[in-house]
Design an enzyme around this catalytic site. Structure first.
Site, PDB file in Angstrom:
ATOM      1  N   HIS A 194       1.074  -1.132   0.014  1.00 54.75           N
ATOM      2  CA  HIS A 194       0.080  -0.086  -0.111  1.00 54.75           C
ATOM      3  C   HIS A 194       0.803   1.170   0.057  1.00 54.75           C
ATOM      4  O   HIS A 194       1.915   1.177   0.731  1.00 54.75           O
ATOM      5  CB  HIS A 194      -0.943   0.058   1.169  1.00 54.75           C
ATOM      6  CG  HIS A 194      -1.909   1.096   1.157  1.00 54.75           C
ATOM      7  ND1 HIS A 194      -3.225   1.244   0.691  1.00 54.75           N
ATOM      8  CD2 HIS A 194      -1.656   2.389   1.754  1.00 54.75           C
ATOM      9  CE1 HIS A 194      -3.663   2.011   0.833  1.00 54.75           C
ATOM     10  NE2 HIS A 194      -2.878   3.049   1.557  1.00 54.75           N
ATOM     11  N   ASP A 201     -14.797   3.070   6.265  1.00 62.80           N
ATOM     12  CA  ASP A 201     -13.813   4.255   5.592  1.00 62.80           C
ATOM     13  C   ASP A 201     -14.279   4.914   4.701  1.00 62.80           C
ATOM     14  O   ASP A 201     -13.925   6.132   4.453  1.00 62.80           O
ATOM     15  CB  ASP A 201     -12.449   3.431   5.525  1.00 62.80           C
ATOM     16  CG  ASP A 201     -11.529   4.237   4.728  1.00 62.80           C
ATOM     17  OD1 ASP A 201     -11.074   5.009   5.488  1.00 62.80           O
ATOM     18  OD2 ASP A 201     -11.155   4.215   3.561  1.00 62.80           O
ATOM     19  N   ARG A 207     -14.109  13.552   5.127  1.00 59.98           N
ATOM     20  CA  ARG A 207     -12.712  13.967   5.371  1.00 59.98           C
ATOM     21  C   ARG A 207     -12.128  14.839   4.268  1.00 59.98           C
ATOM     22  O   ARG A 207     -11.729  15.954   4.184  1.00 59.98           O
ATOM     23  CB  ARG A 207     -11.585  13.029   5.684  1.00 59.98           C
ATOM     24  CG  ARG A 207     -11.852  12.523   7.099  1.00 59.98           C
ATOM     25  CD  ARG A 207     -11.028  11.072   7.064  1.00 59.98           C
ATOM     26  NE  ARG A 207      -9.447  11.260   6.931  1.00 59.98           N
ATOM     27  CZ  ARG A 207      -8.764  10.450   6.585  1.00 59.98           C
ATOM     28  NH1 ARG A 207      -9.169   9.278   6.230  1.00 59.98           N
ATOM     29  NH2 ARG A 207      -7.297  10.725   6.251  1.00 59.98           N
ATOM     30  N   SER A 242      -7.669   4.604   8.730  1.00 62.74           N
ATOM     31  CA  SER A 242      -8.055   4.460   7.062  1.00 62.74           C
ATOM     32  C   SER A 242      -7.224   3.467   6.425  1.00 62.74           C
ATOM     33  O   SER A 242      -7.988   2.420   6.045  1.00 62.74           O
ATOM     34  CB  SER A 242      -8.137   5.758   6.298  1.00 62.74           C
ATOM     35  OG  SER A 242      -8.271   5.587   5.112  1.00 62.74           O
ATOM     36  N   LYS A 264      -8.277  -1.088   6.041  1.00 66.73           N
ATOM     37  CA  LYS A 264      -8.601  -1.826   4.661  1.00 66.73           C
ATOM     38  C   LYS A 264      -7.702  -2.739   4.684  1.00 66.73           C
ATOM     39  O   LYS A 264      -7.882  -3.982   3.866  1.00 66.73           O
ATOM     40  CB  LYS A 264      -8.421  -0.668   3.617  1.00 66.73           C
ATOM     41  CG  LYS A 264      -9.660   0.175   3.368  1.00 66.73           C
ATOM     42  CD  LYS A 264      -9.653   1.207   2.275  1.00 66.73           C
ATOM     43  CE  LYS A 264      -8.502   2.238   2.732  1.00 66.73           C
ATOM     44  NZ  LYS A 264      -8.492   3.526   1.964  1.00 66.73           N
TER      45      LYS A 264
HETATM   46  N1  URA Z   1      -4.927   6.539   1.728  1.00 68.27           N
HETATM   47  C1  URA Z   1      -5.844   6.110   2.521  1.00 68.27           C
HETATM   48  O1  URA Z   1      -6.771   5.066   2.066  1.00 68.27           O
HETATM   49  N2  URA Z   1      -6.449   6.767   3.573  1.00 68.27           N
HETATM   50  C2  URA Z   1      -6.056   8.021   4.096  1.00 68.27           C
HETATM   51  O2  URA Z   1      -6.652   8.476   4.879  1.00 68.27           O
HETATM   52  C3  URA Z   1      -4.931   8.761   3.260  1.00 68.27           C
HETATM   53  C4  URA Z   1      -4.528   7.706   2.199  1.00 68.27           C
END
Ligand code: URA
Length: 432
Positions: free
Chosen positions: A82, A161, A168, A183, A187
């Protein structure tokens, strides 16, 4: 429990209890918490922060706000990757097939781009015929045959999220350490892999402006992931300028395919190899040194490229198209240097916004994007340029979009008489 009291408690700097956090996340998913109260709470968290215990609790509640993916049908230790978001960041397209070619199963869900940062799911759609929306069965079959699959988030991974991120995004509360950590990690925990390699970006094109804050975020994410039973490792990487020499969708896939065939820019190649080697290491294939060698061999032998081709054909795309130039917007404009000198700074976020103005990205969720729009960069930080040199070339499908984007691109650059000191591409590693 009353939402107003939870907001007040956080507004006044208090610590939220696990029950209060659960109440908020439940209300986020079932709709009982209205946007205005969630927005107020997000702003209170932005100002007051959350301690590691609150952040871990928020993460787990968000991870369990929907079903967790069950990947047990795929044998082996599965590793995810990620990036916290950057400009020109196409490393997933290179690192993941390298890791897969080293024997690490990589079932990966990717997101779409928003604002100045791009998303892998959008980029992949530039491959003719390629489908990112797969059924669970297709996803598993692709991993079985190719060793990797890249598909869009099903919408089910950590659904809390989705709503919180959308709020946000419009309330100036994205750049909060606990909110980013929760966040991302919710995931990753819901996605079902045993390990995750995080690419935490620092610099002008990232959420974290400097290495220190990126390290803090990385430490927090590693800690949360490990508490949840994952193996986590994070690289802190430079996002003071775009990665590689392209920004857009089709144009970035073309560059990634070059890298997979032994070409491409040095920074893209190096970061992709470093991330892939870390994925292989987390999967327990050997020492870091050995895993790096394996990753290099997988890239140089062409095995990683063939894995990517196999995935493309499993997902309905044309694997031979990956060897050819991708069609780009028919209207182009060169950006020329107006003076001699060193390019001393590139504001990566502004360059990302220049690409959005061409149609390559979206400023609002669900906005359509033009896969053929993008920027090819010829000069990067530290390069000496002469007046009249081409700094970059813009591609758009509408001529009217070029001028405004060119102005933004130009404004993102600073020139000077001295060669600047360049920050390292990889500033450090945390966890693992
Ligand atoms: N990437 C994400 O998945 N969430 C965030 O809050 C910032 C970057």
């Amino acid at each position: 429990m009353v939402m107003e009291e939870i907001i007040r408690k956080k507004r006044d700097g208090g610590k939220l209890s696990p029950e209060e956090i659960r109440f908020v996340v439940r209300g986020t998913v079932d709709g009982s918490a209205p946007d205005y109260q969630l927005s107020a709470l997000l702003m209170a968290i932005w100002f007051r922060g959350m301690d590691p215990e609150e952040t871990a609790c928020l993460t787990m509640e968000m991870a369990d706000s929907g079903p967790r993916a069950d990947l047990s049908r795929i044998p082996g230790f599965k590793v995810d990757k990620h990036s916290t978001g950057g400009v020109g960041d196409k490393t997933t397209l290179v690192a993941v097939p390298i890791a897969a070619a080293c024997g690490v199963p990589c079932p990966k869900m990717s997101g779409r781009g928003l604002g100045h940062t791009g998303g892998t799911a959008d980029k992949l759609e530039a491959i003719p015929g390629f489908r990112t929306g797969l059924t669970e069965r297709e996803f598993f079959e692709t991993v079985e045959q190719a060793g990797l699959s890249l598909m869009t988030q099903t919408g089910e991974a950590a659904p809390a999220d989705k709503r919180l991120y959308a709020l946000r995004d419009v309330t100036a509360t994205v750049d909060s350490l606990p909110l980013i950590a929760a966040s991302v990690m919710s995931k990753k925990i819901a996605s079902g892999c045993g390990g995750v390699v995080l690419d935490v970006k620092a610099g002008s094109g990232a959420f974290m402006p400097d290495v220190q804050s990126a390290q803090k975020l990385a430490r927090l994410m590693c800690q949360i992931g490990e508490q949840a039973g994952l193996k986590v490792s994070a690289l802190i990487t430079n996002m003071d300028e775009p990665l590689g020499n392209t920004v857009g969708n089709a144009i970035e896939v073309e560059e990634a395919m070059d890298a997979l065939q032994g070409g491409g820019p040095a920074d893209l190649r190096e970061l992709s190899l470093a991330l892939a080697a870390e994925m292989v290491f987390l999967a327990g294939k050997g020492s870091r040194k050995f895993c790096r060698k394996m990753a290099e061999e997988a890239l140089e032998s062409g095995r990683a490229f063939r894995r990517f081709q196999k995935m493309v054909s499993c997902q309905g795309g044309d694997p031979e198209a990956l060897r050819r130039p991708f069609p780009l917007g028919e209207f182009t404009m060169d950006i020329l240097a107006e003076q001699d000198g060193f390019l001393t700074r590139m504001e990566a976020a502004e360059i990302g916004r220049a690409a959005v103005l061409l149609g390559a990205g979206r400023s609002r969720k669900d906005e359509p994007i033009d896969l053929k729009a993008g920027i090819r960069i010829f000069k990067k930080t530290g390069d000496f340029v002469r007046k009249g040199d081409v700094l970059a070339e813009l591609y758009a499908s509408k001529e009217s979009l070029l001028a405004q984007s060119a102005e933004k691109y130009r404004n993102a650059l600073t020139f000077g008489t001295e060669k600047p000191e360049l920050p390292p591409l990889i500033a450090g590693r945390i966890g693992g």
